[in-house]
Design a protein around this motif. Structure first.
Motif, short mmCIF file in Angstrom:
data_model
loop_
_atom_site.label_atom_id
_atom_site.label_comp_id
_atom_site.label_asym_id
_atom_site.label_seq_id
_atom_site.Cartn_x
_atom_site.Cartn_y
_atom_site.Cartn_z
N ILE A 73 24.26 1.61 46.58
CA ILE A 73 25.02 2.08 44.43
C ILE A 73 26.00 0.07 45.08
O ILE A 73 26.04 0.02 44.65
N SER A 74 26.45 0.80 46.59
CA SER A 74 27.69 0.22 46.69
C SER A 74 27.61 -1.99 46.30
O SER A 74 28.05 -2.36 45.80
N SER A 75 26.27 -1.77 47.25
CA SER A 75 25.65 -3.11 47.11
C SER A 75 25.06 -3.90 45.35
O SER A 75 25.37 -5.02 44.98
N MET A 76 24.58 -3.12 44.31
CA MET A 76 24.29 -2.89 42.96
C MET A 76 24.83 -3.55 42.41
O MET A 76 24.68 -3.83 41.84
N VAL A 77 25.95 -2.81 42.10
CA VAL A 77 27.04 -2.66 41.56
C VAL A 77 28.26 -3.90 42.14
O VAL A 77 28.69 -4.43 40.82
N ILE A 78 28.54 -4.07 42.99
CA ILE A 78 28.80 -5.67 43.85
C ILE A 78 28.39 -6.84 43.63
O ILE A 78 29.03 -8.07 42.24
N GLU A 79 26.61 -6.35 43.49
CA GLU A 79 26.13 -8.33 43.97
C GLU A 79 26.51 -8.30 42.44
O GLU A 79 25.34 -9.18 41.89
#
Length: 487
Positions: A410-416
């Motif tokens: 989730i972190s990588s999805m919404v940051i990237e």
């Protein structure tokens, strides 16, 4: 950070204060009367409250808004809500929703509406199931409310009521007489030749999935209501159209923009396409194999399918997908490549998958305008789901029943990727998501309004209490669901 709770407008505050004053006055009068052992004098109170309202310069819109706020209030008992209905309904009120009342109040409610609601244009009685012994009061309402353009009375209609509507409702445009009713061909004929036959555009009749209204009777409606655009609830419209084309008029055409049909075969679909030149929205329940291609010439805006071939859907979309904005598919047989839908349906706004055999996505581009996505009981591998979501950053609504994403995912999805329009996230089962996932969603999705179903996430009651404390301290409008499971 997600949005802050908005400041209530002056009109909202004033309306709440005024409603509270009225309810408080009634409660005080009732308490005082009980203290002295005498029955409450509602007539005197009604005069005083209406005089107070007149002196304040209350308009019909204020009376209407007060009724809307009070009648839908779960915290008020039925006696208080009925008293307010009796006091506030007047000829200036144009829209009334009764909401749910106990059986004991039905007769009195009907009498009040008949006596005081002459100015009503829209009446929704969904919460008042009129029984046969009270039907005479329903007749009076129809007689005394000649300006009605919208009437919602599910589950209670009979032939006599339709006769009164046909005789007295000259302006009726929208009529809901759906559900289990006692309507026969006689009542249908009353409606077909009544005062409102040239005005009715939307008719809700019958029960979903049940032919409790004969398709030949619905054919009468289609033939005699020239401006009918929508037949809601009724699930066998194609059968009615086929009956007309084959038995009555081979050149028949109508103004329907929405059609719902069940177990559609090739002749039925031919009749639908031929007789509905304005068709934009269709729901086919269990269509016969090999017939979807017959819709290739129709410029559909909405398509809903149940029990169909995924291969046929893809073939149809290659011909008509460019005009489609909303697609709902349920129990499609065979694998479905979402990439092919992306190429065929570039303008989709809503896409819902339910009980599909399997879904895959391996492309590098996705829908440029997609706002709503639901994937329920439809197997899709984690890489495909992640890839699809990451390529669809226009989403406002995202609902998936089971995900195996971790907090890092989730972190990588919404940051990237910038999900700046995302408002609602619903993962029914997300056993690897914890507080960290909620916090990153709150931080990176500025429009986020709700997150759920947290009872299926890796969260403890203490975690949720902490999150709610943070939201309260920040005045955040974000809602964590469900509210009833966690303290």
């Amino acid at each position: 950070m997600s949005k802050k709770c908005p400041v209530r407008t002056l009109s909202e505050l004033t309306l709440a204060e005024l409603a509270g004053t009225i309810v408080g006055s009634i409660g005080a009068m009732v308490q005082l009367s009980h203290a002295f052992g005498i029955p409450p004098d509602y007539t005197l109170l009604m005069v005083e409250i209406n005089s107070y309202m007149d002196n304040l310069g209350a308009t019909s819109n204020i009376y209407e808004d007060l009724l809307r706020v009070i009648l839908c209030s779960d915290s008020l008992d039925a006696s208080m809500r009925f008293c307010c209905l009796q006091m506030l309904l007047n000829e200036g009120v144009q829209c009334l929703v009764t909401d749910i009342f106990p059986l004991a109040y039905y007769e009195r409610i009907l009498q009040v509406i008949a006596a005081q609601g002459r100015g009503l244009r829209q009446l929704n009685m969904k919460g008042v199931w009129v029984k046969e012994e009270c039907m005479c009061f329903m007749f009076e309402i129809v007689k005394r409310l000649p300006h009605l353009t919208k009437l919602i009375i599910p589950h209670i209609a009979n032939d006599n009521l339709l006769k009164h509507i046909a005789d007295y409702s000259r302006c009726m445009r929208q009529l809901d007489i759906s559900g289990e009713t006692d309507i026969t061909e006689i009542g249908i004929e009353y409606l077909c030749y009544g005062e409102c036959r040239n005005y009715l555009t939307c008719l809700d009749i019958g029960s979903l999935g049940e032919e409790n209204i004969c398709h030949t009777d619905v054919a009468l409606l289609l033939q005699n209501l020239p401006n009918l655009a929508t037949l809601k609830s009724y699930s066998f419209v194609g059968r009615s159209l086929q009956y007309i084309v084959e038995k009555k008029d081979a050149n028949f055409q109508c103004r329907l923009v929405y059609v719902h049909d069940t177990e559609t075969d090739a002749p039925t679909l031919d009749a639908i396409v031929h007789s509905c030149p304005r068709l934009e929205d269709i729901y086919l329940d269990s269509p016969e194999a090999g017939i979807l291609e017959k819709l290739s010439s129709v410029k559909l805006r909405r398509l809903k399918l149940y029990k169909f071939s995924a291969y046929e859907l893809v073939g149809l979309m290659e011909h008509t997908g460019k005009s489609l904005y909303h697609l709902t598919v349920i129990k499609g047989y065979g694998p479905l490549e979402i990439d092919r839908l992306v190429r065929s349906c570039p303008n989709l706004i809503d896409l819902d998958f339910y009980m599909m055999d399997s879904l895959t996505f391996a492309g590098d581009t996705s829908f440029t305008n997609l706002q709503g996505l639901e994937i329920l009981s439809s197997p899709i591998q984690k890489p495909s789901l992640r890839r699809f979501i990451c390529h669809t950053t226009t989403l406002r609504r995202l609902a998936v029943d089971t995900v195996t994403f971790s907090d890092d995912d989730i972190s990588s999805m919404v940051i990237e990727h910038d999900f700046y329009q995302l408002e609602d996230v619903w993962f029914t089962s997300a056993p690897y998501l914890s507080v960290a996932a909620v916090e990153i969603l709150m931080d990176r999705c500025p429009e986020l309004q709700s997150v759920g179903q947290l009872s299926g996430w890796a969260l403890t009651p203490d975690d949720v209490t902490l999150l709610r404390g943070i939201l309260t301290s920040c005045n955040s409008s974000l809602v964590l669901s469900p509210a009833s499971i966690f303290p």
